[in-house]
Design a protein around this motif. Structure first.
Motif, short mmCIF file in Angstrom:
data_model
loop_
_atom_site.label_atom_id
_atom_site.label_comp_id
_atom_site.label_asym_id
_atom_site.label_seq_id
_atom_site.Cartn_x
_atom_site.Cartn_y
_atom_site.Cartn_z
N ASP A 95 0.67 -0.95 0.29
CA ASP A 95 0.24 -0.51 -0.14
C ASP A 95 0.70 1.85 -0.23
OD1 ASP A 95 -2.56 -0.95 -0.31
OD2 ASP A 95 -2.54 -1.53 2.32
N SER A 96 2.02 1.37 -0.17
CA SER A 96 3.42 2.87 -0.55
C SER A 96 2.78 2.75 -1.90
CB SER A 96 4.31 1.85 0.79
OG SER A 96 5.34 0.87 -0.30
N ASN A 125 -4.48 0.04 -4.46
CA ASN A 125 -4.23 1.60 -4.91
C ASN A 125 -4.04 2.06 -6.50
OD1 ASN A 125 -4.38 2.51 -2.49
ND2 ASN A 125 -2.49 2.44 -1.98
N LEU A 375 -7.51 3.41 -1.98
CA LEU A 375 -7.31 5.09 -2.33
C LEU A 375 -7.69 5.41 -3.32
CD1 LEU A 375 -3.90 5.68 0.29
CD2 LEU A 375 -6.55 5.67 0.62
N ASP A 379 -7.87 10.98 -1.54
CA ASP A 379 -7.30 10.21 -1.18
C ASP A 379 -6.04 10.17 -1.39
OD1 ASP A 379 -9.60 10.69 0.90
OD2 ASP A 379 -10.47 8.89 0.28
N ARG A 382 -3.45 12.58 -1.31
CA ARG A 382 -3.17 13.10 -0.11
C ARG A 382 -2.51 11.79 1.12
NH1 ARG A 382 -8.22 12.79 1.71
NH2 ARG A 382 -9.12 15.33 1.43
N ALA A 383 -2.34 10.95 1.11
CA ALA A 383 -1.66 9.61 1.07
C ALA A 383 -0.35 10.24 0.53
CB ALA A 383 -2.30 8.77 0.56
N GLU A 386 1.42 12.56 2.67
CA GLU A 386 1.42 12.79 4.34
C GLU A 386 2.86 11.36 4.26
OE1 GLU A 386 -1.99 11.58 5.39
OE2 GLU A 386 -2.87 13.53 6.02
N ARG A 388 2.66 8.05 2.69
CA ARG A 388 2.38 7.15 3.19
C ARG A 388 2.57 6.82 1.80
NH1 ARG A 388 -3.39 7.04 4.29
NH2 ARG A 388 -3.85 9.04 4.09
N ILE A 389 2.15 7.34 0.81
CA ILE A 389 2.81 6.50 -0.54
C ILE A 389 3.60 7.10 -1.37
CG2 ILE A 389 1.64 6.76 -3.13
CD1 ILE A 389 -1.12 6.32 -1.95
#
Length: 875
Positions: A95-96, A125, A375, A379, A382-383, A386, A388-389
């Motif tokens: 999920d990254s 994703n 996502l 989103d 946004r990830a 942040e 996260r991705i």
């Protein structure tokens, strides 16, 4: 070279899916015509499709893999992409990483991307820019029908007695659909209702225009259904046999749905509302077409279901000329939906239920199936922001421009450890953040299939060779998959291999539970694939009254009108964004066409004259449009078509074409709770006038300066025949733009007292550039000066800005297909006593091709008739 036999292919623009005949006439030149045998358009093309031949050159193309700013070989670039994705997944989990794809991809490209991400990387994703235009329709269909099924086809356009267009400027955005509607009206007397806060060109010839308050569509449709209930128009037999009605549904419909309450909520006159109700009641064959005005809302899914509820409850579905009809914005948005290109779906119209995840895993022999939705677009970025991705691959789209709150998207991409961009264009706003850029095939070079708004699969065929080192998107992804260790699963040699696998998956363990089933092509041979005729995979959905739900029934969905927020203090206006007639997305293709550029040369903010006067704005001013997310400059255009308190701006302009016009910076990153689609149609905003001290235009021959913009407050660039046209404005020193002029012999005329400067640059005995600037006066028409770029000699009246003698100014372009200006049309109406649109077409050609300018022609005729009446009254 001699002219080749035309290739039958498909237009790459909207979801109408028009057939195109493209004949290669040179190394990179193509003659374009509509395909008379394609059932979607029957030979017609809109202005964009007509000018496709102007967009197939190599100007600005990405022709080689790039790592940073250095050219690289394919092996090195692909190895790097595979290694960085593998390392990221190993350290941070599947999920990254993410893919952000596009409705510009072919179905085969989409399939490979979806399979790689969801079946082998093991994350969902992967999302698409189609999330921004039609995902609320998908969610609404699934809630009502159990599957994402568009319930109408273009055949219904020929059989309807009433057309209801909701949130769709069809005349501009889907011109061929609009012309079929108009043909049915002319042939059979069908009626047309347009529901839109703006009075667009689509409204010009409508029987009724309802300019409802933005976001009040649920109240309108619930009110219509309540009227049908009281008038005895609800089809009880159909409901009993084919529709599940939730408890309390009719009580919900009755709340606040009387005529007066709905009129107040929608801000329309009760008599207009009643006329709509009466037209609906009198015409059982009603086709309700909806598009971005419905989907791009914070309650878009509820709005879709409110429309579908009316059709289900009155039995107006599955019958000739009677259905709700979602018309999509992109050429292959539907193909992406079919293969699971959305983060919220799996593949072949399947979801993430455990049994479907297992089914697709078995079919793909997938090592690590994604088992939950990924996502969605907003989103996802946004990830990225942040952290996260940590690795994202962007394919055939430009999110740094098109996403809401695009400034934040840019910040996210700038901070992302690894960004890959596959694209046709070398320099886009998104590509500037890429660590690796991969050259993809363009429209004229692509080979595969697309699915249009009516579920019709058509072939897209190449008529040009791949230039440089460009490669098909499916090939690029398959090569990365092989390098990641999955060679056998991605061992495709041609698009037909992928299409056959896609067809087999649609039928795999289906047993009739899903209507999407193209098993007839599971074993299609290569020659049959090459010669495939356009075909619809479902002829008339729901004609038997059965739906793909466990009990075989559709569902009425209880939806209530949300409270419509009052204007915020400090943000008194509501911003709506949308398309222009002759442009597409971020203009990487249409921006290459000189003819398409002339319809709207600059990004305009359209505002009601009442609001403009209140804010001290006049036509042609520069205004700053600000929202809590950002701000950008626009040219002001006052228009009675705008409701008071509301403004409209186009989505197309980017940093490559303008210092302003960046509509993507302005909308809130808020989304529909069901679909995840952003609400582009109702952003709190304010406008203020921007003072300027001088205005100018600059015309450059060839591609001089195409990579940048002059350094001034306002600068926009469009392609014109022979070069580029820049519109400029600024404050203070005006000589900063002189550095943008090319080398050559200069001719100058300067009048300090009047604040004017005129400069021409001559090179090789031809005009290379011309700059006209004024601080107090007017600027001449650009048309004649643009024509001088291709003139064999320099005209002696060059700095006068006009030809010797009396020059005719044709005015703003109205018909892009035949390059006809407004003043030319107005003069012909007066001099030849033209009385209808057909007469204008016969005299000038305007309106005889795609027809998208016909509403504008009708308005010019009406204005001329009004002027004649005033003259007669005065006499």
């Amino acid at each position: 070279m001699t002219e080749a036999v035309p290739v039958r292919t498909t237009c790459p623009y909207c979801g109408v899916g028009c057939g195109v005949l493209a004949a290669r006439t040179g190394d990179r030149t193509v003659a374009i015509a509509g395909d008379p045998d394609h059932p979607a358009n029957r030979g017609r093309l809109c202005s964009k499709g007509t000018q496709l031949g102007e967009t197939v050159g190599l100007s600005g193309r990405l022709l080689h893999p790039m790592i940073g700013e250095k050219r690289a070989g394919w092996d090195k670039a692909l190895d790097l992409v595979a290694r960085r994705f593998q390392e990221t997944i190993a350290r941070h989990g599947p999920d990254s990483v993410a893919f952000y794809v596009s409705g510009q991809l072919l179905t085969e490209d989409y399939y490979v991307a979806n399979k790689l991400m969801k079946g082998f990387i093991g994350s969902a994703n992967i999302d698409t820019n189609s999330r921004l235009c039609m995902s609320s329709a998908v969610a609404g269909h699934v809630r009502a029908f159990g599957e994402d099924i568009v319930s109408a086809s273009y055949d219904d356009l020929d059989e309807a007695d009433l057309f209801v267009l909701v949130g769709s400027n069809t005349a501009w955005c889907h011109p061929i659909v609009y012309q079929r509607i108009q043909a049915t009206r002319a042939a059979r007397g069908a009626r047309l209702v347009v529901i839109d806060p703006r009075r667009t060109e689509t409204c010009e010839d409508a029987d009724l225009h309802l300019p409802i308050r933005p976001g009040s569509d649920v109240a309108l449709m619930n009110g219509l259904l309540f009227h049908c209930l009281r008038a005895g128009l609800v089809d009880e037999a159909f409901l009993d046999a084919s529709v599940s009605v939730p408890q309390g549904f009719w009580d919900m419909i009755g709340q606040g749905s009387d005529l007066w309450s709905v009129a107040k909520t929608c801000d329309v006159a009760p008599e207009q509302l009643l006329r709509f109700y009466d037209l609906f009641a009198a015409n059982p064959r009603t086709l309700t077409l909806f598009s971005q005005g419905i989907n791009q809302a914070l309650r878009g899914t509820d709005q879709v279901n409110a429309i579908v509820n009316v059709h289900l409850a009155t039995g107006r579905i599955g019958k000739p000329g009677a259905a709700p009809f979602s018309i999509t914005g992109q050429p292959n948005a539907m193909g992406g939906r079919e293969v699971g290109g959305l983060a919220s779906t799996l593949a072949a119209h399947m979801d993430f239920a455990p049994d479907t995840v297992a089914r697709v895993g078995r079919f793909w022999s997938a090592p690590r199936m994604a088992n939950r939705p990924g996502l969605k677009a907003v989103d996802m970025f946004r990830a990225v922001g942040e952290g996260r991705i940590k690795a994202i691959w962007i394919m055939a789209t430009n999110p740094a421009v098109s996403m809401p709150d695009a400034g934040r998207v840019r910040e996210a991409l700038a901070a992302c450890p690894f960004v890959v961009v596959s694209d046709v264009v070398a320099d886009t706003d998104s590509a500037r953040f890429a660590h690796v850029r991969l050259p993809a095939a363009a429209w004229g070079e692509k080979d595969g299939t697309v699915t249009n708004s009516e579920r019709r699969i058509s072939r897209q065929r190449p008529m040009l060779p791949l230039p440089g080192e460009a490669r098909p998107d499916w090939w690029i992804m398959a090569e990365v998959a092989r390098r990641m260790g999955w060679a056998s699963a991605f061992n495709y040699e041609r698009p037909a291999d992928i299409y056959r696998e896609h067809a087999r998956l649609s039928a795999y363990e289906n047993r009739g539970t899903r209507l999407f089933d193209i098993a007839r092509h599971a074993a299609i041979g290569n020659p049959a694939y090459a010669g495939m005729e356009p075909w619809r995979w479902l002829e008339r959905p729901f004609a038997d009254g059965r739906f793909p739900t466990p009990d075989g029934k559709a569902r009425l969905v209880s939806v209530v009108q949300a409270v419509i927020a009052e204007p915020l203090r400090g943000w008194p206006l509501t911003l709506n964004t949308g398309r222009y007639r002759d442009q597409w997305h971020t203009m990487t293709r249409t921006g290459l066409s000189p003819k398409l550029a002339r319809h709207r040369e600059e990004p305009l903010v359209e505002i009601n004259p009442y609001d403009a006067e209140r804010l001290g704005l006049d036509d042609g001013d520069i205004a700053r449009v600000a929202t809590p997310q950002g701000e950008s400059l626009f040219r002001v255009a006052t228009s009675e078509a705008q409701r008071r308190g509301e403004v409209f701006a186009p989505i197309h302009w980017t940093d490559r074409q303008s210092t302003g016009g960046r509509a993507g910076l302005l909308p809130r990153p808020l989304t529909d709770p069901h679909s995840g689609q952003p609400g582009f149609k109702s952003t709190p905003a304010r406008l203020e006038k921007v003072a300027i001290e001088w205005r100018a235009f600059l015309i450059l021959r060839g591609e001089a300066g195409i990579g940048g913009l002059p350094d001034c407050l306002w600068a926009t660039r469009i392609t014109v025949t022979g070069g580029s046209l820049y519109e400029l404005a600024g404050i203070g020193e005006d000589k900063t733009i002189d550095a943008f002029l090319p080398a050559g012999d200069r001719i100058e005329a300067v009048d300090p007292a009047r604040g004017t400067r005129r400069i021409a640059v001559i090179r090789d005995d031809r005009l290379a550039a011309v700059l006209f600037l004024t601080r107090t006066g007017e600027l001449p028409s650009r048309d004649w000066l643009i024509a001088q770029l291709e003139a064999p000699q320099v005209a002696p009246t060059l700095l006068a800005g006009r030809a010797p003698g009396v020059a005719l100014d044709r005015g703003a372009i109205v018909c892009s297909c035949f390059d006809v200006g407004m003043k030319t049309i107005v003069a012909a109406i007066a001099e030849r006593q033209l009385v209808d649109v057909a007469a204008i077409g016969q005299a000038l050609g305007a309106g005889t091709n795609c027809g998208s300018c016909r509403p504008a022609l009708a308005r010019l005729l009406a204005d001329a008739a009004c002027s004649r009446e005033k003259i007669h009254a005065a006499e």
